[in-house]
Design a protein around this motif. Structure first.
Motif, mmCIF file in Angstrom:
data_model
loop_
_atom_site.group_PDB
_atom_site.id
_atom_site.type_symbol
_atom_site.label_atom_id
_atom_site.label_comp_id
_atom_site.label_asym_id
_atom_site.label_seq_id
_atom_site.Cartn_x
_atom_site.Cartn_y
_atom_site.Cartn_z
ATOM 1 N N TYR A 122 -2.896 -6.811 -8.667
ATOM 2 C CA TYR A 122 -3.851 -7.477 -7.781
ATOM 3 C C TYR A 122 -5.307 -7.373 -8.232
ATOM 4 O O TYR A 122 -6.199 -7.883 -7.536
ATOM 5 N N TYR A 152 0.333 -3.519 0.397
ATOM 6 C CA TYR A 152 0.850 -4.809 0.849
ATOM 7 C C TYR A 152 1.754 -4.575 2.053
ATOM 8 O O TYR A 152 2.648 -3.725 2.031
ATOM 9 N N LEU A 159 -2.700 -8.184 2.386
ATOM 10 C CA LEU A 159 -3.061 -7.197 1.373
ATOM 11 C C LEU A 159 -4.288 -6.425 1.865
ATOM 12 O O LEU A 159 -5.269 -7.026 2.305
#
Length: 296
Positions: A122, A152, A159
């Protein structure tokens, strides 16, 4: 033909400005329970280059340009303190800091939703949504990515990102080093909305004469059409002169914004002469358009 650049902002915000000389804010930072001074506490005005640390007696002094500021006080192991100040504040501040019950490190370690290799998965996504993807943003570098922890939540499809320490960002396009105390970053996949909260302190990067010249030119370009210029233009009654246009979301058509002919109508705009603050309120979401003039 003029081109337009638009952004959406929150319905309310404050604008502060005055025309007088500099003023000085002084104070002392102490432990709320023992009243002992806290040496080395960070004291800075959010989103500025004005900041300092406390001395052995917990004291600090800051000289500021006229206006209103969000003064942030932070110290490891304590809750951050946020204080609204302006040049009308003449008394020394007594800032009492409250100890954190648990450190951020303890919080992130105990969560079972943390994503393994979160930065690899991410990291770019976070940077694109937190810093942006403009040419200036591309030249920004996060110096301490290991401070970030990624979570998550499958059920709510969101998120969440937390930081165990202030994140350090180098902006090579504008010549700034940023120290951002990130409280949290949230991204909701269902609505594609990102929200984050924190406190930012800027310091100017050291560089050659040519570097300084380039940064100065880039800062001017970044300023025109920015949220900061918009807020200053609103206060100075120069929205039209600076090519800003405000639209208010139509009550019946959620895809239409109606141009506001008089943004200084008392329904939207209030100025407080005693504090030099202005309050802007809109009942619904607004759009702000900046009409970019073609270069000649």
């Amino acid at each position: 033909m003029k081109s337009y650049r638009s952004l959406l902002i929150f319905p309310t915000f404050l604008i502060c400005s005055t025309v007088f000389g500099q003023f000085t804010i002084t104070g002392k930072v102490v432990d709320s329970a023992s009243k002992e001074p806290l040496y080395g506490a960070s004291v800075f005005c959010q989103n500025t280059t004005s900041g300092t640390i406390t001395n052995k007696e917990g004291e600090f002094s800051l000289k500021l340009n006229p206006g209103g500021y969000e003064l942030i006080v932070s110290f490891t192991g304590y809750q951050n303190k946020e204080i609204r100040i302006s040049n009308n504040d003449n008394n020394a501040l007594q800032v009492e800091m409250i100890k954190e019950e648990r450190s951020m490190g303890e919080v992130v370690i105990r969560s079972s939703n943390e994503v393994k290799d979160g930065w690899d998965k991410y990291g770019k996504f976070f940077l694109d949504n937190f810093i942006g993807s403009t040419p200036n943003a591309v030249q920004c570098t996060l110096q301490n990515p290991s401070a970030l922890h990624f979570y998550y939540y499958k059920k709510s499809d969101k998120l969440k990102i937390l930081a165990t320490e202030p994140i350090l960002i180098s902006n090579k396009a504008l010549g700034y080093d940023l120290r951002y105390q990130l409280d949290s970053f949230m991204y909701y996949y269902k609505t594609q909305i990102s929200l984050y909260r924190g406190y930012c302190f800027f310091t100017e990067t050291q560089g050659s004469f040519q570097d300084q010249k380039t940064w100065s030119e880039n800062r001017k370009k970044a300023y025109y059409g920015s949220k900061l210029q918009f807020m200053r233009s609103y206060y100075d009654s120069t929205l039209n002169e600076n090519d800003f246009e405000i639209g208010l979301l139509d009550e019946n058509n959620k895809a239409k914004f109606n141009v506001i002919q008089n943004p200084y109508d008392t329904s939207y705009y209030t100025i407080y002469d005693s504090t030099f603050e202005s309050e802007v309120y809109y009942p619904r979401k607004i759009s702000v358009s900046y009409k970019i003039k073609p270069e000649t």
